[in-house]
Write a protein that holds these residues in place. Structure first.
Motif, mmCIF file in Angstrom:
data_model
loop_
_atom_site.group_PDB
_atom_site.id
_atom_site.type_symbol
_atom_site.label_atom_id
_atom_site.label_comp_id
_atom_site.label_asym_id
_atom_site.label_seq_id
_atom_site.Cartn_x
_atom_site.Cartn_y
_atom_site.Cartn_z
ATOM 1 N N ARG A 192 3.708 2.297 2.616
ATOM 2 C CA ARG A 192 4.796 3.550 2.492
ATOM 3 C C ARG A 192 3.883 4.652 2.477
ATOM 4 N NH1 ARG A 192 10.374 5.635 0.591
ATOM 5 N NH2 ARG A 192 10.683 5.421 2.929
ATOM 6 N N VAL A 193 3.598 5.600 3.446
ATOM 7 C CA VAL A 193 2.855 6.637 3.434
ATOM 8 C C VAL A 193 3.797 7.775 3.447
ATOM 9 C CG1 VAL A 193 0.907 8.030 4.750
ATOM 10 C CG2 VAL A 193 1.013 5.696 4.754
ATOM 11 N N LEU A 194 3.795 8.866 2.650
ATOM 12 C CA LEU A 194 4.404 10.044 2.684
ATOM 13 C C LEU A 194 3.619 11.372 3.297
ATOM 14 C CD1 LEU A 194 6.506 12.231 1.847
ATOM 15 C CD2 LEU A 194 5.494 12.384 -0.446
ATOM 16 N N CYS A 195 3.918 11.870 4.382
ATOM 17 C CA CYS A 195 3.158 12.698 5.231
ATOM 18 C C CYS A 195 4.070 14.220 4.888
ATOM 19 C CB CYS A 195 3.215 12.677 6.340
ATOM 20 S SG CYS A 195 2.190 11.034 6.846
ATOM 21 N N ASN A 196 3.418 15.553 4.540
ATOM 22 C CA ASN A 196 4.139 16.537 4.129
ATOM 23 C C ASN A 196 3.963 17.447 5.345
ATOM 24 O OD1 ASN A 196 4.314 15.484 1.629
ATOM 25 N ND2 ASN A 196 3.572 17.500 0.588
ATOM 26 N N ALA A 197 5.251 17.991 5.970
ATOM 27 C CA ALA A 197 5.366 19.065 6.894
ATOM 28 C C ALA A 197 4.906 20.295 6.054
ATOM 29 C CB ALA A 197 6.597 19.317 7.635
ATOM 30 N N GLY A 198 5.293 20.481 4.835
ATOM 31 C CA GLY A 198 5.005 21.602 3.740
ATOM 32 C C GLY A 198 5.626 21.411 2.587
ATOM 33 N N SER A 199 5.395 22.345 1.599
ATOM 34 C CA SER A 199 6.047 22.114 0.315
ATOM 35 C C SER A 199 6.133 23.755 -0.096
ATOM 36 C CB SER A 199 5.112 21.310 -0.564
ATOM 37 O OG SER A 199 3.898 21.631 -0.786
ATOM 38 N N GLU A 218 -2.458 18.621 -2.910
ATOM 39 C CA GLU A 218 -2.917 17.967 -1.470
ATOM 40 C C GLU A 218 -2.059 17.269 -0.925
ATOM 41 O OE1 GLU A 218 -7.213 16.501 -1.103
ATOM 42 O OE2 GLU A 218 -6.711 15.927 -2.977
ATOM 43 N N SER A 219 -1.963 16.907 0.352
ATOM 44 C CA SER A 219 -0.932 16.180 1.009
ATOM 45 C C SER A 219 -1.481 15.490 2.095
ATOM 46 C CB SER A 219 0.160 16.838 1.236
ATOM 47 O OG SER A 219 0.028 17.753 2.332
ATOM 48 N N ASN A 220 -0.890 14.301 2.513
ATOM 49 C CA ASN A 220 -1.168 13.646 3.980
ATOM 50 C C ASN A 220 -0.530 14.624 5.122
ATOM 51 O OD1 ASN A 220 -2.464 11.329 2.955
ATOM 52 N ND2 ASN A 220 -0.292 10.491 2.406
ATOM 53 N N PRO A 221 -1.245 15.118 6.105
ATOM 54 C CA PRO A 221 -0.627 15.788 7.158
ATOM 55 C C PRO A 221 0.264 14.893 7.849
ATOM 56 C CG PRO A 221 -2.777 15.253 7.633
ATOM 57 C CD PRO A 221 -2.688 14.619 6.310
ATOM 58 N N ILE A 222 1.247 15.735 8.662
ATOM 59 C CA ILE A 222 2.049 14.995 9.613
ATOM 60 C C ILE A 222 1.276 14.697 10.979
ATOM 61 C CG2 ILE A 222 4.173 15.466 8.573
ATOM 62 C CD1 ILE A 222 4.810 17.529 10.822
ATOM 63 N N GLU A 272 0.808 -1.172 -0.089
ATOM 64 C CA GLU A 272 0.138 -0.068 -0.114
ATOM 65 C C GLU A 272 0.688 1.285 0.118
ATOM 66 O OE1 GLU A 272 -3.093 0.156 3.242
ATOM 67 O OE2 GLU A 272 -2.436 -2.009 3.560
ATOM 68 N N ILE A 273 0.615 2.242 -0.855
ATOM 69 C CA ILE A 273 1.549 3.080 -1.024
ATOM 70 C C ILE A 273 0.264 4.522 -0.891
ATOM 71 C CG2 ILE A 273 2.980 4.671 -2.515
ATOM 72 C CD1 ILE A 273 2.932 1.041 -3.148
ATOM 73 N N SER A 274 0.815 5.464 -0.279
ATOM 74 C CA SER A 274 0.001 6.885 -0.174
ATOM 75 C C SER A 274 0.853 7.948 -0.341
ATOM 76 C CB SER A 274 -1.131 6.948 1.056
ATOM 77 O OG SER A 274 -1.395 8.276 1.065
ATOM 78 N N TYR A 275 1.012 8.566 -1.187
ATOM 79 C CA TYR A 275 1.913 9.781 -1.498
ATOM 80 C C TYR A 275 0.893 11.335 -1.150
ATOM 81 C CZ TYR A 275 5.117 7.201 -4.207
ATOM 82 O OH TYR A 275 6.285 6.550 -4.557
ATOM 83 N N ALA A 276 -0.501 10.888 -1.380
ATOM 84 C CA ALA A 276 -1.395 12.169 -0.889
ATOM 85 C C ALA A 276 -2.661 11.600 -0.852
ATOM 86 C CB ALA A 276 -1.161 13.348 -1.753
#
Lengths: 159, 159, 159
Positions: A138-145, A152-156, A51-55
């Motif tokens: 693998r899940v990517l969470c964004n502090a910011g960009s 969109e992004s997964n929050p930390i 399972e992968i989540s980039y956003a």
């Protein structure tokens, strides 16, 4: 006077240290193959039922679906550089661990648009299959960009 | 013909490798709890009689005083990301070590002002207390910064 | 029932883990001495017959020649910060390894010009000489850069 050594226990401890080295290599190989545009080698770092989540609404379930999300990344970017650090591993068993790391990513686009930056965290479940450590989740969470094409992004989950 | 193995010595060497893993986790947990805005968990990474210096006239002596310097960081920033790498550990004993690492920090403010960046080094004294590695002393030295709200800094001592 | 432990083999495995720690320290000491402007200590991290390539037509063969390329870096920059991560070590033998790592470098110039950034990879051959790990070959490949004063670069070889 020294206490007797539990040699079997010592072997287990050494195995865990070696496993940590291999898990870090997995985490860093992902970044390497991403930056080198090796989509095939990238997808091989994942188990079949990954399972992968980039956003939100941007990810994949299963290695085949994941390979499809990688289509086109080679031509979308001229160059990327993924800098992973702060890697912390927590073992669930000898064959499974959760991993937390921090990512600083730089992207240069093929299209005329400014370079973009992502500051975030990877949260991973890794498993050892046939002696090889792979990503299960693998899940990517964004502090910011900055100037990133994915809006969109997964929050930390900052408190 | 093989030489006899010093098994007690081997245990000590494995312990040191495990200690290195735990010290790195301490260094990275600090960054994590900072970015997650967990001031309580942050201060628990320090011993009671700790010393912290972020800059001249900006720091704390003692965990209680340190906790007070953390007041307000949660609302001052919308987001931060602390990327720590180049971690080098030098053991003073089984229960004490000095640690050098490099920090790249990105900050997004609650107020309307540009994101800021710090490039620097952490210089730490860490100690093992009741089986847990903690910070005794943490000094942040800045190689440089951009748009950072703290104007003074400890120098890295570049020759 | 437990299988008998190969204690000699265990020693070799611990040695390899210790070697990995020392090789990482070598990689990070290079960044440290570069940022601290310690050219003498920097060149001592290399073996006598070393090879360094920072870019096509910018490098050195031999430690003496390398030391000369370091002349002037102290006054050219006000400050630099080299952030190395994603370090992956592959052992060729007990005394030799290849190492891949990722570098994010920030430079502030003495002259009036914008700060510059490099995102790249180090590709190293390291060897153990008289018990000390040193660089035999170091190649910097750039994924990209911004405002960097060196215009040519070794490519990372992105597919």
């Amino acid at each position: 006077m020294t206490e007797p050594v539990d040699v079997q226990g010592l072997v287990a401890r050494v195995q865990r240290l070696e496993a940590a080295e291999k898990i870090r290599t997995l985490i860093y190989d992902y970044a390497f193959h991403l930056d080198m545009n090796h989509p095939q080698l990238l997808s091989e770092l994942f188990v079949e039922d990954c399972e992968i989540s980039y956003a939100p609404n941007f990810g994949a379930v299963g290695r085949e679906a994941y390979a499809k999300t990688l289509d086109g990344i080679g031509s979308y970017f001229v160059a990327t550089s993924h800098h992973v650090s702060n890697t912390v591993i927590e073992f669930v068993s000898d064959d499974a661990a959760t991993v937390r790391s921090v990512i600083y990513a730089w992207h240069r686009y093929s299209r005329e648009r400014p370079d973009s930056y992502v500051w975030g965290q990877y949260r991973d479940d890794v498993v050892k299959v046939d002696g090889v450590w792979k990503f299960r989740k693998r899940v990517l969470c964004n502090a910011g960009s900055q100037d990133f094409h994915v809006k969109e992004s997964n929050p930390i989950g900052r408190a």
